[in-house]
Enzyme design. Structure first.
Site, mmCIF file in Angstrom:
data_model
loop_
_atom_site.group_PDB
_atom_site.id
_atom_site.type_symbol
_atom_site.label_atom_id
_atom_site.label_comp_id
_atom_site.label_asym_id
_atom_site.label_seq_id
_atom_site.Cartn_x
_atom_site.Cartn_y
_atom_site.Cartn_z
ATOM 1 N N GLU A 286 0.863 -1.255 0.024
ATOM 2 C CA GLU A 286 0.245 -0.394 -0.051
ATOM 3 C C GLU A 286 0.549 1.572 -0.096
ATOM 4 O O GLU A 286 0.667 2.127 0.198
ATOM 5 C CB GLU A 286 -0.562 -0.046 1.446
ATOM 6 C CG GLU A 286 -1.723 -0.782 1.437
ATOM 7 C CD GLU A 286 -3.614 -0.803 2.228
ATOM 8 O OE1 GLU A 286 -3.543 0.076 2.135
ATOM 9 O OE2 GLU A 286 -3.923 -1.913 1.725
HETATM 10 C C1 LIG Z 1 2.943 -8.618 0.014
HETATM 11 C C2 LIG Z 1 2.692 -7.746 -1.101
HETATM 12 C C3 LIG Z 1 0.898 -7.817 -0.982
HETATM 13 C C4 LIG Z 1 1.260 -6.785 -2.243
HETATM 14 N N1 LIG Z 1 -0.494 -6.299 -2.419
HETATM 15 C C5 LIG Z 1 -1.143 -6.064 -2.831
HETATM 16 C C6 LIG Z 1 -2.683 -5.597 -3.821
HETATM 17 O O1 LIG Z 1 -3.271 -6.921 -2.954
HETATM 18 N N2 LIG Z 1 -2.659 -4.886 -4.451
HETATM 19 C C7 LIG Z 1 -1.880 -4.133 -5.136
HETATM 20 O O2 LIG Z 1 -2.503 -3.338 -6.010
HETATM 21 N N3 LIG Z 1 -0.733 -4.608 -4.880
HETATM 22 C C8 LIG Z 1 -0.353 -5.083 -3.788
HETATM 23 N N4 LIG Z 1 1.448 -5.553 -3.888
HETATM 24 C C9 LIG Z 1 2.171 -4.540 -4.214
HETATM 25 C C10 LIG Z 1 2.695 -3.173 -3.143
HETATM 26 O O3 LIG Z 1 1.558 -2.177 -3.320
HETATM 27 C C11 LIG Z 1 3.882 -2.683 -4.381
HETATM 28 O O4 LIG Z 1 4.883 -3.183 -4.211
HETATM 29 C C12 LIG Z 1 4.363 -1.195 -3.595
HETATM 30 O O5 LIG Z 1 3.545 -0.562 -3.609
HETATM 31 C C13 LIG Z 1 6.324 -0.871 -4.112
HETATM 32 O O6 LIG Z 1 5.368 -0.947 -5.803
HETATM 33 P P1 LIG Z 1 7.316 -1.935 -6.312
HETATM 34 O O7 LIG Z 1 7.114 -3.361 -5.727
HETATM 35 O O8 LIG Z 1 7.383 -1.576 -7.459
HETATM 36 O O9 LIG Z 1 8.722 -1.151 -6.101
HETATM 37 P P2 LIG Z 1 9.138 -0.004 -6.721
HETATM 38 O O10 LIG Z 1 8.074 2.108 -7.121
HETATM 39 O O11 LIG Z 1 9.904 -0.599 -7.468
HETATM 40 O O12 LIG Z 1 10.127 0.517 -5.509
HETATM 41 C C14 LIG Z 1 11.424 -0.055 -4.993
HETATM 42 C C15 LIG Z 1 12.246 1.214 -4.812
HETATM 43 O O13 LIG Z 1 12.041 1.849 -4.667
HETATM 44 C C16 LIG Z 1 11.810 3.147 -3.954
HETATM 45 N N5 LIG Z 1 11.242 4.726 -4.515
HETATM 46 C C17 LIG Z 1 10.426 4.182 -5.779
HETATM 47 N N6 LIG Z 1 10.055 5.515 -6.269
HETATM 48 C C18 LIG Z 1 10.790 6.902 -5.109
HETATM 49 C C19 LIG Z 1 10.578 7.995 -4.785
HETATM 50 N N7 LIG Z 1 9.908 8.383 -5.911
HETATM 51 N N8 LIG Z 1 11.023 8.160 -3.837
HETATM 52 C C20 LIG Z 1 11.696 7.509 -3.239
HETATM 53 N N9 LIG Z 1 11.820 6.043 -3.477
HETATM 54 C C21 LIG Z 1 10.608 5.789 -4.075
HETATM 55 C C22 LIG Z 1 10.258 2.117 -3.386
HETATM 56 O O14 LIG Z 1 10.724 2.950 -2.014
HETATM 57 C C23 LIG Z 1 11.462 1.038 -3.521
HETATM 58 O O15 LIG Z 1 12.043 1.086 -1.863
HETATM 59 C C24 LIG Z 1 1.593 -6.217 -2.773
HETATM 60 C C25 LIG Z 1 3.044 -5.955 -2.334
HETATM 61 C C26 LIG Z 1 3.495 -6.809 -1.374
HETATM 62 C C27 LIG Z 1 4.856 -7.239 -0.886
#
Ligand SMILES: Cc1cc2nc3c(=O)[nH]c(=O)nc-3n(C[C@H](O)[C@H](O)[C@H](O)COP(=O)(O)OP(=O)(O)OC[C@H]3O[C@@H](n4cnc5c(N)ncnc54)[C@H](O)[C@@H]3O)c2cc1C
Length: 301
Positions: A286
């Protein structure tokens, strides 16, 4: 406190909240009683492989069909309860190039044609909650599955997260409180150098910091929950701040709990290591804690 159980509930809330915020009366009557009765679970499909923090970069498409309905095409990633949930709230691009009005929300049923699921993800924690990819391959749904107005999907997705981040804050708070309780009872019993660990000032200082972190998180989560109930104007700030503060507290407190249990803290015979693994997700799902900080900073008065 079981983080898997609370994740099943919070992701169900992610599915219900868009209906409460912008669903039509027939849509609410169609879905909410079944979910409230515990007969159906909901999922929320927002994230994609290349669109996590940057959700506006999503590629999943919904195209209007000649029959007047919609055809969904694309992949959603990390979807909690996918394959178990009866209904999914799915966000997809309906109007490419329309900026903040390019995305719309839809209700998809588990039995809709063209809907398939990936294998369960092999996660660090939350072992009792299933997370899968969801595949839409010419998935046809009728017109009345559009949730809210066309082009309001991004607004609805973010508005939903304002409310549900409070629940992730509460989840983190529960994990942190559980870890504190575990640590306190352990250090009172465990003896080294002829006395209980709890009698060492170094340990007491750690416990005091843990307790203060837990209580700060509780106050912030409760303040945000009151704003969620009241649909207050500053909910965006409080939802993000509560989730960020509580998830960071949970990570710090569970790490210290493992430390205070010593070698036993590192084993699966005691609950602290599970709490530490589960705490980590509260800083990620989230919206990561970096993203929460961005939201907080953008909403400073
Ligand atoms: C167990 C689990 C359950 C989940 N359930 C759901 C669900 O039910 N529905 C759904 O839609 N999603 C779900 N998610 C997805 C979750 O919301 C995303 O994994 C999360 O929002 C991060 O996106 P990403 O993994 O693509 O990371 P990325 O966006 O690739 O980020 C990687 C890193 O870069 C950092 N970063 C990215 N942009 C910036 C910025 N502008 N400034 C500083 N730092 C930044 C992030 O904070 C992170 O540390 C789930 C994830 C997990 C692991």
């Amino acid at each position: 406190m079981c983080a898997s159980t609370s994740t099943i509930q919070t992701s169900n809330k992610l599915g219900v909240t868009p209906l409460l915020l912008e669903g039509t009366e027939p849509q609410r009557r169609r879905y909410l009683p079944e979910v409230a009765a515990g007969d159906a679970l909901m999922a929320y499909a927002l994230s994609e492989r290349e669109a996590g923090s940057d959700i506006a970069a999503m590629r999943c498409r919904a195209t209007a069909t000649e029959e007047g309905g919609w055809a969904l095409e694309g992949v959603k990633t990390w979807i909690t309860s996918a394959g178990v949930a009866r209904y999914l709230i799915v966000f997809a691009v309906t109007d490419p190039g329309a900026g903040s009005r390019s995305i719309s929300a839809f209700v998809v049923h588990a039995e809709d044609p063209g809907l398939n699921y990936g294998e369960p993800e092999r996660k660090m924690g939350l072992k009792g909650s299933v997370t899968r990819e969801v595949y839409f391959d010419d998935c046809r749904i009728p017109a009345d599955r559009l949730l809210g107005q066309r082009g309001r999907g991004l607004h609805l997705a973010l508005g939903t997260l304002d409310h549900t981040r409070v629940s992730v804050g509460a989840q983190a708070l529960g994990i942190a409180q559980g870890a504190l309780d575990t640590a306190v009872s352990y250090v009172r019993e465990r003896r080294q150098f002829g006395q209980a660990l709890a009698d060492f000032q170094g340990v007491q200082f750690m416990l005091a910091d843990m307790a203060m972190r837990v209580e700060s998180a509780r106050q912030m989560v409760y303040a945000a929950a009151a704003r969620s109930t009241a649909r207050a104007r500053d909910l965006t700030y409080f939802g993000a701040a509560a989730k960020c503060l509580a998830s960071d507290a949970a990570m710090a407190v569970t790490t210290d709990a493992v430390q205070l249990l010593g070698g036993y803290g590192y084993t699966k015979d005691f609950p602290a290591e599970r709490m530490m693994r589960d705490a980590k997700i509260t800083q990620i799902h989230e919206g990561t804690h970096q993203i929460q900080r961005l939201v907080v900073a953008r909403n400073l008065g």
